[in-house]
Design an enzyme around this catalytic site. Structure first.
Site, mmCIF file in Angstrom:
data_model
loop_
_atom_site.group_PDB
_atom_site.id
_atom_site.type_symbol
_atom_site.label_atom_id
_atom_site.label_comp_id
_atom_site.label_asym_id
_atom_site.label_seq_id
_atom_site.Cartn_x
_atom_site.Cartn_y
_atom_site.Cartn_z
ATOM 1 N N ASP A 65 -4.674 16.049 -9.690
ATOM 2 C CA ASP A 65 -4.732 16.772 -8.423
ATOM 3 C C ASP A 65 -3.405 17.460 -8.121
ATOM 4 O OD1 ASP A 65 -3.427 14.345 -8.031
ATOM 5 O OD2 ASP A 65 -5.018 13.494 -6.817
ATOM 6 N N ASN A 134 -7.852 3.717 1.212
ATOM 7 C CA ASN A 134 -9.214 3.962 1.713
ATOM 8 C C ASN A 134 -10.237 4.109 0.592
ATOM 9 O OD1 ASN A 134 -8.755 6.486 0.659
ATOM 10 N ND2 ASN A 134 -8.864 7.593 2.605
ATOM 11 N N HIS A 136 -9.978 6.098 -2.133
ATOM 12 C CA HIS A 136 -10.075 7.390 -2.837
ATOM 13 C C HIS A 136 -9.535 7.269 -4.262
ATOM 14 C CE1 HIS A 136 -5.859 8.687 -1.211
ATOM 15 N NE2 HIS A 136 -5.723 8.382 -2.473
ATOM 16 N N GLU A 141 -11.741 11.887 -1.099
ATOM 17 C CA GLU A 141 -11.728 11.008 0.071
ATOM 18 C C GLU A 141 -13.136 10.463 0.341
ATOM 19 O OE1 GLU A 141 -8.965 10.112 0.954
ATOM 20 O OE2 GLU A 141 -7.600 11.657 1.652
HETATM 21 C C1 F6R Z 1 -2.430 10.680 -7.317
HETATM 22 C C2 F6R Z 1 -3.778 10.401 -6.827
HETATM 23 C C3 F6R Z 1 -4.054 9.394 -5.794
HETATM 24 C C4 F6R Z 1 -3.222 8.113 -5.931
HETATM 25 C C5 F6R Z 1 -3.543 7.143 -4.798
HETATM 26 C C6 F6R Z 1 -2.703 5.899 -4.856
HETATM 27 O O1 F6R Z 1 -2.471 11.681 -8.330
HETATM 28 O O2 F6R Z 1 -4.674 11.052 -7.273
HETATM 29 O O3 F6R Z 1 -5.425 9.046 -5.836
HETATM 30 O O4 F6R Z 1 -3.484 7.516 -7.162
HETATM 31 O O5 F6R Z 1 -3.336 7.791 -3.574
HETATM 32 O O6 F6R Z 1 -1.360 6.262 -4.624
HETATM 33 P P1 F6R Z 1 -0.179 5.214 -4.863
HETATM 34 O O7 F6R Z 1 -0.177 4.907 -6.311
HETATM 35 O O8 F6R Z 1 1.055 5.961 -4.440
HETATM 36 O O9 F6R Z 1 -0.485 4.044 -4.023
#
Ligand code: F6R
Length: 264
Positions: A65, A134, A136, A141
């Site tokens: 992303d 959450n 995702h 989301e």
């Molecule tokens: C990042 C991504 C997100 C993260 C998620 C967890 O490229 O796609 O889905 O993997 O928000 O983030 P952290 O690892 O910072 O807790």
């Protein structure tokens, strides 16, 4: 789903690097995640590269992303982040590290181009994933279509709050993103999701033991034939069948000897 519980987040990184290294040795197309969770795994892979144990020269990579509207050279763009934290330190050719173009004035066209680039590269061999508090994955989301492809999404306020730690203030976190869809992620041949810390315990319970539902996008892993989830004790703390997963893990050497990947 293969669920592996490791004592600490450092152990998670070593086991994840073991799984990724198998693919790297075959010159795989890697799907890379940003965020805090994979950083220790990237450091472990860089260590193995420095030690001459691993080469990424035959690999290519696609990011999950990207923020919309951040210049590529912004320190928090995922284009920069993945280079700073991982790919600048290994021998993967930079031109083969691709990400959605969040600077394109037409984000929908950029999303379609990115989806096509993944297909034209022959798809992703192993997709590394973190999970949001959450539920995702990527920036899909809650409420995301389980069949979705790369597209423009609006971040949930919870995600904006979670990611504010990377910016000077929450106001600076872009609210629009381009993300691989859940259908894109499901097309990868192997999914590897990592979660560490107590803050992820609820998301891990819902993704592993909850119903498959758009309410918890990560639960889509339950529909994948080859999904590995590696968590530390803290992230595993809410799992109802924790002791069973642990027991199955101790018996794994036996079924691996039988040539099976997953007898679940
Ligand atoms: C990042 C991504 C997100 C993260 C998620 C967890 O490229 O796609 O889905 O993997 O928000 O983030 P952290 O690892 O910072 O807790």
């Amino acid at each position: 789903m293969e669920l592996i519980i490791r004592p600490t987040s450092a152990d998670v990184a070593v086991t994840a690097a073991d799984v990724l290294a198998e693919h790297v040795r075959r010159g795989a197309t890697l799907g890379l995640a940003t965020g805090s969770t994979p950083v220790a795994t990237y450091q472990e892979l860089i260590r193995r590269y420095d030690a001459g144990e691993l080469s990424f020269a035959q690999c290519r990579a696609f990011l999950l992303d990207e923020y919309v509207g951040l210049p590529r050279d912004h320190e928090q763009s995922y284009y920069r982040t993945i280079r700073r934290e991982f790919t600048e330190h290994i021998d993967i050719p930079d031109a083969r590290v691709q990400s959605p173009d969040g600077t394109d004035p037409n984000p929908t066209a950029a999303a379609d181009r990115y989806e096509m680039a993944i297909v034209e590269a022959g798809g992703i061999d192993i997709q590394l994933l973190g999970v949001g508090t959450n539920g995702h994955i990527g920036f899909n989301e809650p409420g995301s279509s389980l069949a979705s492809h790369t597209r423009l999404k609006t971040l949930h306020p919870q995600t904006v709050a979670d990611n504010a730690r990377f910016f000077d203030s929450a106001d600076e976190v872009p609210i629009h993103v381009l993300t691989q869809g859940l259908g894109t992620i499901r097309n990868a041949r192997h999914l590897l999701l990592l979660a560490t810390g107590e803050g992820k315990a609820d998301a891990v319970r819902r993704l592993v033991e909850g119903p498959v539902a758009a309410f918890c996008p990560a639960s889509v892993l339950q529909l994948h034939e080859f999904a590995t989830v590696i968590v530390d004790e803290a992230a595993a703390s809410d799992l109802q069948y924790k002791e069973y997963y642990r027991f199955a893990e101790t018996k794994k050497s036996q079924w691996q000897g039988w040539g099976g990947w997953n007898l679940a």
